[in-house]
Design a protein around this motif. Structure first.
Motif, PDB file in Angstrom:
ATOM      1  N   SER A 253       0.817  -1.215   0.000  1.00 47.95           N
ATOM      2  CA  SER A 253       0.000   0.000   0.000  1.00 47.95           C
ATOM      3  C   SER A 253       0.846   1.259   0.000  1.00 47.95           C
ATOM      4  CB  SER A 253      -0.934  -0.007   1.224  1.00 47.95           C
ATOM      5  OG  SER A 253      -0.197   0.142   2.427  1.00 47.95           O
ATOM      6  N   GLN A 254       2.147   1.119   0.318  1.00 47.61           N
ATOM      7  CA  GLN A 254       3.037   2.275   0.356  1.00 47.61           C
ATOM      8  C   GLN A 254       3.957   2.342  -0.863  1.00 47.61           C
ATOM      9  OE1 GLN A 254       5.050   1.750   4.105  1.00 47.61           O
ATOM     10  NE2 GLN A 254       3.204   2.086   5.312  1.00 47.61           N
ATOM     11  N   THR A 255       3.775   1.443  -1.806  1.00 47.14           N
ATOM     12  CA  THR A 255       4.605   1.441  -3.011  1.00 47.14           C
ATOM     13  C   THR A 255       4.489   2.778  -3.738  1.00 47.14           C
ATOM     14  OG1 THR A 255       4.262  -0.947  -3.260  1.00 47.14           O
ATOM     15  CG2 THR A 255       5.092   0.251  -5.174  1.00 47.14           C
ATOM     16  N   GLY A 256       5.639   3.353  -4.059  1.00 43.46           N
ATOM     17  CA  GLY A 256       5.673   4.650  -4.720  1.00 43.46           C
ATOM     18  C   GLY A 256       5.639   5.822  -3.766  1.00 43.46           C
ATOM     19  N   HIS A 257       5.394   5.572  -2.484  1.00 46.45           N
ATOM     20  CA  HIS A 257       5.342   6.645  -1.499  1.00 46.45           C
ATOM     21  C   HIS A 257       6.743   6.938  -0.961  1.00 46.45           C
ATOM     22  CE1 HIS A 257       0.809   6.098  -0.383  1.00 46.45           C
ATOM     23  NE2 HIS A 257       1.022   6.066  -1.683  1.00 46.45           N
ATOM     24  N   ARG A 258       6.908   8.131  -0.473  1.00 37.81           N
ATOM     25  CA  ARG A 258       8.138   8.470   0.244  1.00 37.81           C
ATOM     26  C   ARG A 258       7.980   7.985   1.684  1.00 37.81           C
ATOM     27  NH1 ARG A 258      12.723  11.239  -0.162  1.00 37.81           N
ATOM     28  NH2 ARG A 258      13.507  12.480   1.584  1.00 37.81           N
TER      29      ARG A 258
END
Length: 291
Positions: free
Chosen positions: A103-108
């Motif tokens: 769910s945090q893929t691509g997030h900083r």
């Protein structure tokens, strides 16, 4: 034994055997091994730039660090932490949820973890084990095994013991119900017995001398700064999901926390009995909010 009745001979033999019998073993509780925490084994986590780690991972070998980057997914369900050209293979500990990471893929994100250089061809430390045990497990038995480095992988890796999604901090949005220490203390009838939420900078176990040392009630108390006011936080340590701050480490005093609890004042000193502690981003300065 000549002359003794046969029955008496049997009784004597039984008594002799009983004298040499060993007492039954006591039922002791099984030994519960207390595994060292990452801080105990690898030192307190220190903030480091991802670029510096990725450029020379050997200089950070087996060090506990805090760093930031963007979470990406590589082939074969491998994770990557990157920022520009700086890259580390991210290896989550088993306690971290794969669903949460996806769910945090691509997030900083901000990652706390142990830096380890990926081996080119690691051997085994237990060739007779089935399956064989990789050398990295022998070197760091409390961490996941390191994979052998692949041609398109970076040299360094970070074994993540904690991950925080920075994008979900929403630091520039006003947080509903958050008060200031000064406001709460200025309204004692309203604040008495009620829970307040305060955002402030972590100041460790009073390592800067913000409050008189003799006002500390317990060894677990720590200080939160809210503008020009300081409060003793008691009842909960400065740790939670994805973070574990060290009250004796000045490097951790760059972090900001939101604390919920009941506030009281004793003279000029304020105490906040915490019921909840969570990591937040540094609030935007007033000049930044006007832009």
């Amino acid at each position: 034994m000549r002359g003794l009745p046969a029955v008496l001979v049997v009784v004597i033999a039984l008594l002799a055997a009983a004298g040499h019998a060993q007492p039954p073993p006591t039922q002791e509780p099984p030994f519960q091994k207390q595994l060292p925490t990452p801080r105990q084994q690898y030192g307190p986590a220190q903030p480091e730039e991802l670029t510096a780690i990725a450029l020379s991972p050997d200089d950070f070998q087996r060090r506990n660090v805090i760093t930031r980057g963007y979470l990406g997914l590589l082939p074969d369900n491998r994770w990557e932490l990157s920022d520009g050209g700086a890259r580390l293979l991210l290896i989550p500990v088993v306690e971290l949820s794969e669903t949460g990471l996806r769910s945090q893929t691509g997030h900083r994100i901000e990652v706390t973890g142990i830096i380890r250089v990926l081996p080119d061809h690691q051997g085994t430390c237990c060739p007779l084990c089935r399956p064989p045990r990789p050398m990295s497990v022998c070197d760091d038995p409390d961490l996941p095994a390191l994979p052998d480095r692949q041609p398109d992988w970076p040299r360094g890796s970070i074994t993540a013991t904690g991950v925080v999604d920075i994008e979900n901090y929403r630091s520039r949005e006003p947080r509903r119900g958050v008060s200031t220490i000064q406001d709460a203390l200025a309204r004692p009838p309203e604040s008495a017995g009620k829970s307040v939420r305060v955002v402030g900078r972590f100041r460790g176990a009073n390592i800067y001398g913000d409050l008189p040392a003799n006002t500390r009630r317990t060894e677990g108390d720590w200080v939160l700064q809210d503008g020009d006011r300081y409060v003793w936080v008691t009842g909960r340590p400065p740790k939670g999901k994805g973070f574990d701050l060290d009250p004796t480490n000045k490097a951790d005093t760059s972090r900001w926390l939101e604390v919920e609890g009941k506030l009281e004042a004793v003279g000029d000193v304020a105490y906040l009995r915490a019921s909840k502690v969570q990591l937040v981003a540094r609030p935007a300065a007033p000049t930044e909010e006007k832009r």
